[in-house]
Design an enzyme around this catalytic site. Structure first.
Site, PDB file in Angstrom:
ATOM      1  CE  LYS A  53      20.379 -33.889  38.119  1.00  0.00           C
ATOM      2  NZ  LYS A  53      20.218 -33.288  36.750  1.00  0.00           N
ATOM      3  CG  ASP A  54      20.294 -41.814  35.618  1.00  0.00           C
ATOM      4  OD1 ASP A  54      20.246 -40.650  35.350  1.00  0.00           O
ATOM      5  OD2 ASP A  54      19.806 -42.713  34.681  1.00  0.00           O
ATOM      6  CE  LYS A  55      16.075 -47.636  43.797  1.00  0.00           C
ATOM      7  NZ  LYS A  55      15.206 -48.426  43.945  1.00  0.00           N
TER       8      LYS A  55
END
Length: 697
Positions: A326-328
Site C-alpha cells: 500500500k501507499d506510504k
C-alpha cells in the site's frame, strides 16, 4: 518515475482537466483494501473468517524466539548464544536434541561403525572390488592430489537398479566420507571429494569426517558441532564453506561455550534446514497456526510496518503475508496473516504499536497465508486541495465545468492502466527499476551499490549511505544506519558477515525476504509495461487490431494472474468487432508469457536487447527468483465514483446531476475536491487522478 517516462504517457480522454495538489497530509489519501468477497477489510468482524473453508484453530506451542533467531539471524559472528557444554544435551528452540559429535567423540550417530560399513561395501561390490576400492581410497587420501589430479576416478561397476545404486552410494560414503560417488548412466565411479579436501584445510581430518558423516546421515533430529574455536576469522571461513556448498540444506550458527559455568570459545553448530513445501515457508511437524488481522498504518511503507510488527512479536518478517503493498504517504487498511502467533499475542502489542502509527484490529483465525494479488481491489477516499484551472486554460471557462467534464470522461473511457510513480521510487536518484535491471543481469555487486546510492540531503540515512559508498565498511555503516531502515540494516549485517565480494552480495540480497527481492525485478518489468502501453496507444490508438492479445474470460489482470487465458486477435475478429479495447492486455516480461503478434512483438524484443537482456531467462537461481510474467489490462476504470466539494465559498450547482452523492454545491474558485472510488487490484489511484486532472500528481 523519471520525467522522461511520465512525459511519454498517453491520455484517454480529450477533456482539459484542472490543477490541484494531493497528499498534503496522510489523511488526505485513505486506502482500504477490498477482499476477494468484495468487503472492505475495515468492515470485517473479528469473528469473520478470512477463508470460506472450515477453520481448524488448534492450540500450538508458541515458537521459541531463540529458535527464530537461530534460523534467520543475519547477525555477525560475534552476536552469539551461550550453551553449556557441561551437559550431555543442548536445547535448540523448544526441542531437546542430542549433540551429534560425528567423528569427534563417536564415529556417527544413527550410522554404523566403519567396519560395519566396510562389510556392507563388500557385500554390495564383492571382495575383489571392495579391496581395490580400499586401496584407491588410501592412495587418494594420502596423496592429497592437486586440483588437476583430483579427477582421477575408480569404477565400482554398473548397477541396473536404482535401489542398488542408492545402496552403493550410501555404503561407500559411510565407509569413506572423503570420497565422492558419481553416477554416469548405470556406472558408479568414485573420486576424492574436493569439498572434503577444502574442509580439511580449515579443520582437522577428524572433524571433516564427522561433518560428512553427519551430512550423509540426513537425520534432521541431530546437529553437528565443530571443535571450539577462538579465532573469529577462522570461524567465518567455516561458515562460508558450509553456506557456499550446502546452504540450501544446512544452516550454521556460532554459540559461546560454557565450561563449568565459565565462558569459553565459540562453537560452530550445524543443523539441517526445515523442509520447504512448494517453495513456500518453513513448516513444522504439527499443523501451523495462522492469525488474520486488519492493519491500519499511517505514513509508513508496508514492509516497514511488517518489520515493526515482527520486532514487537519476536518473529521474522517472512512470517507475515499480505495481498499487496500500500501507499506510504497515506492512511491505509489491509488484511495481513501471521504464522504461529496467537490472537492473544497480537492483542498484547495493540497498545504499544499505536505510538508508532500502527493499529491492528479484527483479529481472527485463518487457515493459510495470503498470496500476493489475493484481493479484489482497493477503495480510495482522496482530497484534492487548491483546485484551480490550468494556467493555459481559457480564462472564461468555468472551473465547475472543467471538473464535471473530467469526472464524466473518466467514467466513460477509463484511463491507461499505467504503474504509478510509487512503483519506481518517486524522486529518487536511483529508482527501483534500475536495481531490478542490474539484478536481472545478475550484476549483484552493482545492484547493491545502486541500493546504497544516497539522495540529496544530510540526514542520518544519507550520511550512512555515503559512508558505505566511500568506504564499503559495512560494520561502521551499520552503526550509522537508523534502526527503522529495516532493509538497509539486513543487507549491512549480511555484508559484515560474508564480505563485499560476489558471495557477500549474494548473501546480502538473500537476507531480504522474497517479497522485498522480487519487488525490484517487478519494478523493471513494470517500466517495460508502461513503455509498451504508450507505444501500443501511439501506434494503434483505441482500436483493437490484429495481433493484439485479449483476455477472453474478462478476468481482471494483475501481477498474480500468470495463467489467465489470452487469445491472439485475428483479422476475422477485427472485422466482426468481436473484442473491445477493454479486453486488450499487454504482457509483463517473463519466461512463460506470449507476446502480441504485431509491431509490439519487435518492440518488446528491441527494448530487452537495448537493456542487455536479450539472453535473459528471467530466472536468478542465486537469489531464488523466478519471473514467469503476467498479463495486465491496457485500460482500467474506477467504480462507484462519488465526488463533492469541501469548504470554500459555495454556490448552487448549475447542473443538478453534477454531484453524485452528498453535495450539489460548488465553489466559485479554489477549495478542495473530495473523491471516493474503487479500483481493481494492481491499478493505481494516482494514475487515475492524473487522467482526471490531465497533469502530474
Amino acid at each position: 518515475m523519471s520525467v522522461g517516462m511520465e512525459a511519454a504517457w498517453c491520455w484517454v480522454g480529450d477533456h482539459v482537466g484542472f490543477c490541484g495538489t494531493i497528499k498534503n497530509s496522510a489523511s488526505d489519501f485513505v486506502v482500504t483494501e477490498i477482499d476477494t468477497c468484495g468487503r472492505l477489510v475495515s468492515d470485517i468482524r473479528a469473528d469473520g473468517a478470512l477463508e470460506s473453508c472450515p477453520i481448524n484453530y488448534r492450540s500450538h506451542p508458541t515458537p521459541s524466539k531463540r529458535l527464530k533467531k537461530w534460523e534467520n539471524s543475519p547477525e555477525s559472528d560475534d552476536e552469539q548464544t551461550s550453551i553449556d557444554k557441561s551437559e550431555d544435551s543442548t536445547v535448540v528452540g523448544s526441542k531437546i536434541s542430542q549433540t551429534a559429535s560425528f567423528g569427534l567423540s563417536e564415529p556417527a550417530i544413527n550410522s554404523p561403525p566403519a567396519e560395519t560399513g566396510g562389510r556392507t561395501v563388500e557385500m554390495l561390490l564383492g571382495s575383489s572390488i571392495a579391496a581395490s576400492l580400499e586401496q584407491f581410497a588410501i592412495s587418494a587420501k594420502e596423496g592429497q592430489p592437486t586440483k588437476g589430479e583430483s579427477e582421477v576416478t575408480f569404477s565400482l561397476g554398473t548397477f541396473q537398479e536404482k535401489s542398488q545404486r542408492a545402496a552403493v552410494h550410501l555404503a561407500v560414503r559411510k565407509r569413506f566420507p572423503f570420497l565422492k560417488t558419481v553416477t554416469s548412466s548405470t556406472e558408479i565411479r568414485v573420486r576424492l571429494d574436493p569439498q572434503y579436501t577444502e574442509l580439511c584445510q580449515l579443520v582437522s581430518e577428524k572433524e571433516a569426517d564427522g561433518f560428512f558423516r553427519f551430512l550423509d546421515s540426513k537425520d534432521r533430529t541431530f546437529k553437528f558441532s565443530f571443535q571450539p574455536d577462538g579465532n573469529k576469522e577462522h570461524r567465518k571461513a567455516v561458515h562460508h564453506f558450509v553456506s557456499r556448498y550446502f546452504g540450501k540444506l544446512l544452516e550454521t550458527k556460532s554459540f559461546l561455550e560454557q565450561v563449568n559455568g565459565r565462558q569459553g570459545d565459540a562453537v560452530i553448530t550445524v543443523r539441517f534446514r526445515d523442509k520447504i513445501i512448494s517453495g513456500r515457508k518453513r513448516t513444522d511437524e504439527c499443523q501451523a497456526l495462522y492469525t488474520a488481522f486488519t492493519l491500519c498504518k499511517v505514513n509508513m511503507e508496508t514492509l516497514d510496518a511488517v518489520a515493526c510488527l515482527a520486532s514487537e512479536l519476536g518473529v521474522v518478517p517472512s512470517d507475515f503475508s499480505y495481498a499487496g503493498i500500500k501507499d506510504k504517504k497515506a492512511v491505509t487498511s489491509q488484511t495481513m496473516v501471521v504464522k504461529d502467533v496467537t490472537i492473544n499475542r497480537l492483542k498484547a502489542i495493540q497498545s504499544s504499536i499505536q505510538n508508532k502509527d500502527l493499529k491492528i484490529y479484527n483479529l481472527r483465525p485463518a487457515t493459510r497465508h495470503l498470496q500476493i494479488g489475493q484481493l479484489k481491489g482497493n477503495h480510495f477516499s482522496i482530497i484534492i486541495r487548491n483546485v484551480s484551472k490550468c494556467l493555459e486554460d481559457d480564462p472564461e471557462a468555468s472551473l465547475t465545468e472543467r471538473v464535471f467534464d473530467a469526472i464524466e470522461k473518466i467514467k466513460e473511457k477509463g484511463f491507461v492502466n499505467y504503474y504509478g510513480p510509487q512503483r519506481f521510487g518517486l524522486g529518487q536518484n536511483v529508482q527501483t527499476d534500475q536495481i531490478g535491471l542490474a539484478l536481472l543481469k545478475q550484476n549483484l555487486v552493482k545492484a547493491l551499490h545502486l541500493f546504497f546510492t544516497p539522495e540529496e540531503g544530510n540526514d542520518a540515512v544519507n550520511k550512512a549511505k555515503r559512508h558505505f559508498i566511500h568506504t564499503e565498511d559495512a560494520k561502521a555503516t551499520l552503526a550509522l544506519m537508523p534502526e527503522y531502515k529495516t532493509r538497509e540494516r539486513l543487507v549491512l549485517r549480511a555484508l559484515n558477515r560474508y564480505g563485499n565480494g560476489h558471495e557477500g552480495c549474494t548473501r546480502a540480497w538473500l537476507s531480504l525476504p522474497h517479497n522485498m527481492r522480487i519487488l525490484y525485478i517487478h519494478s523493471y518489468c513494470s517500466k517495460i509495461w508502461n513503455e509498451a502501453a504508450s507505444f501500443r496507444l501511439k501506434t494503434y490508438g483505441m482500436n483493437v487490431v490484429e495481433g493484439d492479445l485479449v483476455s477472453c474470460d474478462r478476468l481482471e489482470q494483475d501481477d498474480s494472474s500468470q495463467n489467465n487465458h489470452v487469445h491472439v486477435v485475428t483479422a476475422k475478429d477485427v472485422e466482426s468487432s468481436t473484442y473491445s479495447i477493454d479486453q486488450v492486455v499487454l504482457p509483463m516480461p517473463g519466461y512463460s508469457v506470449r507476446y502480441p503478434c504485431n509491431k509490439l512483438s519487435s518492440w518488446y524484443q528491441e527494448a530487452l536487447v537495448q537493456d542487455g537482456l536479450e539472453m535473459s531467462r528471467f530466472r536468478i537461481p542465486a537469489l531464488q527468483l523466478n519471473v514467469p510474467g503476467c498479463y495486465r489490462a491496457l485500460l482500467a476504470r474506477p467504480h462507484e465514483l462519488v465526488y463533492r466539494w469541501l469548504g470554500g465559498e459555495e454556490v448552487l450547482c448549475a447542473k443538478e446531476d453534477f454531484a453524485i452523492g452528498e453535495s450539489k454545491l460548488l465553489p466559485k474558485t479554489g477549495g478542495a475536491l473530495s473523491l471516493s472510488f474503487s479500483l481493481n487490484s494492481s491499478s493505481y489511484a494516482t494514475v487515475c487522478l492524473r487522467e482526471i486532472m490531465k497533469c502530474s500528481v
